[in-house]
Design a protein around this motif. Structure first.
Motif, PDB file in Angstrom:
ATOM      1  N   VAL A 447       0.864  -1.184   0.000  1.00 53.83           N
ATOM      2  CA  VAL A 447       0.000   0.000   0.000  1.00 53.83           C
ATOM      3  C   VAL A 447       0.897   1.229   0.000  1.00 53.83           C
ATOM      4  N   GLU A 448       0.641   2.129  -0.918  1.00 49.59           N
ATOM      5  CA  GLU A 448       1.421   3.371  -0.979  1.00 49.59           C
ATOM      6  C   GLU A 448       1.156   4.182   0.283  1.00 49.59           C
ATOM      7  N   THR A 449       2.224   4.476   1.052  1.00 47.22           N
ATOM      8  CA  THR A 449       2.066   5.213   2.312  1.00 47.22           C
ATOM      9  C   THR A 449       2.704   6.594   2.282  1.00 47.22           C
ATOM     10  N   GLY A 450       3.181   7.003   1.114  1.00 47.67           N
ATOM     11  CA  GLY A 450       3.829   8.308   0.995  1.00 47.67           C
ATOM     12  C   GLY A 450       2.841   9.405   0.641  1.00 47.67           C
ATOM     13  N   LEU A 451       3.295  10.329  -0.211  1.00 47.72           N
ATOM     14  CA  LEU A 451       2.465  11.484  -0.578  1.00 47.72           C
ATOM     15  C   LEU A 451       1.215  11.075  -1.339  1.00 47.72           C
ATOM     16  N   ALA A 452       1.293   9.913  -2.027  1.00 50.71           N
ATOM     17  CA  ALA A 452       0.151   9.478  -2.850  1.00 50.71           C
ATOM     18  C   ALA A 452      -0.869   8.679  -2.051  1.00 50.71           C
ATOM     19  N   PHE A 453      -0.665   8.527  -0.735  1.00 50.42           N
ATOM     20  CA  PHE A 453      -1.576   7.677   0.041  1.00 50.42           C
ATOM     21  C   PHE A 453      -3.020   8.173  -0.034  1.00 50.42           C
ATOM     22  N   LEU A 454      -3.225   9.485   0.225  1.00 47.89           N
ATOM     23  CA  LEU A 454      -4.589  10.010   0.273  1.00 47.89           C
ATOM     24  C   LEU A 454      -5.309   9.828  -1.058  1.00 47.89           C
ATOM     25  N   SER A 455      -4.623  10.132  -2.172  1.00 45.63           N
ATOM     26  CA  SER A 455      -5.273   9.988  -3.484  1.00 45.63           C
ATOM     27  C   SER A 455      -5.579   8.521  -3.776  1.00 45.63           C
ATOM     28  N   ASP A 456      -4.644   7.589  -3.424  1.00 45.64           N
ATOM     29  CA  ASP A 456      -4.903   6.157  -3.629  1.00 45.64           C
ATOM     30  C   ASP A 456      -6.054   5.684  -2.747  1.00 45.64           C
ATOM     31  N   PHE A 457      -6.069   6.195  -1.509  1.00 50.24           N
ATOM     32  CA  PHE A 457      -7.125   5.821  -0.565  1.00 50.24           C
ATOM     33  C   PHE A 457      -8.495   6.255  -1.098  1.00 50.24           C
ATOM     34  N   LYS A 458      -8.570   7.500  -1.574  1.00 52.25           N
ATOM     35  CA  LYS A 458      -9.827   7.998  -2.151  1.00 52.25           C
ATOM     36  C   LYS A 458     -10.233   7.181  -3.382  1.00 52.25           C
TER      37      LYS A 458
END
Length: 577
Positions: A447-458
């Motif tokens: 799971v991407e946990t860096g800066l892209a986490f929020l966009s991937d989560f959404k």
């Protein structure tokens, strides 16, 4: 990497030389690199028209407001200022909408959409989707209303205050569609949000609409909500009081004719004072139904007079707007002719630069070839790495799982599984195999946990949106995700994913609401849906929900389930951070 850096250095040097040469030969030419970024000097004339149009609009002088925004659009087109073209078109569409010219409003609004595609996260995305939703609502196209409102709701730049407005509009659509329970669910949720109380008009309208829902459902609390809404509206002198008067008149229509008539009169007087013709007509309709004889006839004549006046004013406005559009088009064509003459004069100068462009093309072609070779090499290395990973996974499966699977199969074939002890041994073996399988899976799915986490989560949550199910997430933007531990992000991602998978399989719901809050160093998440619910035995029997509980408990969190058959499904959990 060395080759890439060398190529970039050569290309950059070549471009600088070419640009320097172009500047020497044609110093008067200015090249706009980004049409979305304009200097303040470029926008003085355009903004002057837009500001004037806004002043006229506030004064209800729609003809002058339309003229100013049409001039602003023409000015922005000359300067190729896409952002101001969108703003002027949006204002023109709003004027059409205000004058009940919904076809004209839709024409102006849809002209914006191709421009916004160049800048998908632009601030005006919210305004245009909200306006298109309102237009669809006015034309009774409720399916498209929900489509546009949901688009606005999912935008990254939509603020919590704006989301409250959209959710209220969505609830109104469900009321019109006679889906009262869904509307009631949304409105009850809105009353728990502080953003609702911040906007007095939305808050009072929410109270009134919830009263309408309760009235439809036979809930005696309807009157309580009407009166509460009216008290707030009168105290703040809010325009929403007219809608509440109308709702109260409808409420008393079959119970108390005198009260129903009084509220209709109050609504009519308020709409007259505030110059809202559509509400005046609605109040007059009620008064015609509630009265007889000469009184009803007087109200009917007044209704016809106002309706005819509105029709004439709107038709005159349409004609005036058509003339303004024609004049703007004619002026634009004249500007294009002048521009064509300027282009012809510059054509000779451009021929001198052809040789330089050829050089630039050659350098670019060489660069493309070098880039292609480097990418091909990188691709081969990735293939090798993938192959190595596959071998490693295969070896793990063979070394760690194959023997256990074989022994378990042999045990199941040779032993009496009806005895308690043998059952426990078999279950223990299967649990070991399951645990090892999960461990291997975890090692290879990240799971991407860096800066892209929020966009991937959404994006993950958005993937569960369908025509039948609407997934709404609130509070994501208020959390500083960069401060959270990577393990917390992964667990949260997996838990929400498993809840939504479980919803898709079993819930049969039409609405899912997820809220995220950060309080006292604890991340609080609430999941709610309006599906068929479940019993405690069903919760314990579903592996997905058991996995959710195990994940939360593993990080010393708390979780609780609140559900019963046919009453929706709720999960609340907290994670310490």
């Amino acid at each position: 990497m060395t080759c890439t850096k060398l190529y970039l250095s050569i290309t950059l040097l070549t471009l600088l030389l070419l640009l320097n040469s172009c500047k020497k030969e044609q110093p008067q030419q200015q090249i706009v690199k980004n049409p979305w970024k304009r200097s303040k000097a470029d926008r003085i004339e355009t903004d002057k028209y837009i500001d004037a149009g806004e002043i006229y609009f506030q004064k209800l002088n729609y003809d002058s407001a339309y003229y100013c925004n049409a001039k602003a659009k023409l000015s922005a087109e000359v300067k190729r200022d896409t952002s101001r073209i969108i703003l002027s078109l949006l204002n023109l569409a709003k004027i059409h909408y205000t004058q009940a010219d919904y076809a004209g409003a839709e024409t102006a609004a849809t002209e914006i959409i191709p421009l916004l595609e160049k800048k998908k996260d632009h601030a005006y995305n919210y305004d245009i989707n909200l306006l298109l939703g309102n237009i669809s609502t006015a034309t009774l196209d409720y399916k498209n209303s929900l489509l546009y409102y949901n688009k606005a709701l999912r935008l990254k730049k939509t603020t919590p205050d704006e989301k409250v407005i959209i959710l209220h509009n969505i609830a109104r659509i469900y009321i019109k569609m006679k889906k009262i329970k869904i509307a009631c669910y949304i409105l009850e949720y809105l009353l728990t949000k502080k953003e609702s109380t911040n906007n007095v008009e939305v808050y009072t309208l929410t109270l009134t609409n919830l009263g309408n829902c309760y009235l439809e459902l036979g809930n005696p609390k309807a009157l309580e909500y009407y009166l509460k809404s009216l008290r707030i509206a009168l105290k703040t002198n809010n325009i929403s009081k007219i809608y509440t008067y109308i709702s109260l008149s409808e409420y008393y229509k079959k119970k108390d004719f005198v009260l129903a008539n009084n509220y209709a009169v109050l609504g009519y007087n308020a709409a007259t004072t505030l110059r809202i013709p559509n509400d005046r007509l609605e109040c007059l309709q009620l008064l015609i139904e509630l009265n007889t004889g000469a009184t009803a006839k007087n109200y009917a004549l007044r209704y016809l007079h106002i309706n005819d006046s509105i029709t004439k004013v709107r038709q005159r406005a349409k004609n005036q707007y058509a003339k303004i559009r024609y004049d703007s088009k004619k002026e634009k064509e004249e500007n294009l002719q002048l521009k064509a003459q300027k282009i012809e004069q510059e054509a000779h100068q451009k021929k001198k630069n052809i040789f330089l462009y050829l050089i630039l093309g050659a350098v670019t072609a060489i660069g493309i070839v070098i880039t292609y070779l480097l990418l091909a090499k990188n691709k081969r290395e990735k293939v090798k790495a993938t192959y190595a990973t596959e071998i490693r996974i295969s070896k793990k499966l063979h070394d760690e799982l194959a023997n256990d699977v074989y022994q378990t199969m042999a045990f199941a074939e040779t032993q009496d599984l009806s005895t308690t002890r043998n059952k426990e041994i078999l279950l223990s073996n299967l649990d070991t195999i399951y645990s090892r399988t999960r461990n291997i899976s975890k090692e290879n799915i990240t799971v991407e946990t860096g800066l892209a986490f929020l966009s991937d989560f959404k994006e993950m949550m958005t993937d569960f949106n369908t025509h039948e199910v609407n997934v709404i997430a609130n509070g994501l933007e208020a959390i500083n995700w960069s401060t959270l531990d990577s393990n917390i992000k992964i667990i949260l991602y997996r838990v929400i994913q498993e809840l939504l998978v479980n919803m898709k399989k079993y819930s049969q719901c039409s609405l899912v609401l997820l809220t995220f809050n950060l309080k006292e160093k604890k991340l609080q998440i609430n999941y709610m849906d309006n599906g068929i619910g479940a019993t405690e035995n069903q919760i314990k029997s579903k592996n997905g929900l058991q996995n959710v509980e195990n994940r939360i408990l593993a990080v010393k969190g708390n979780i609780s389930f609140d559900t019963s058959p046919n009453k929706g499904f709720k999960v609340r959990f907290t994670i310490p951070i």
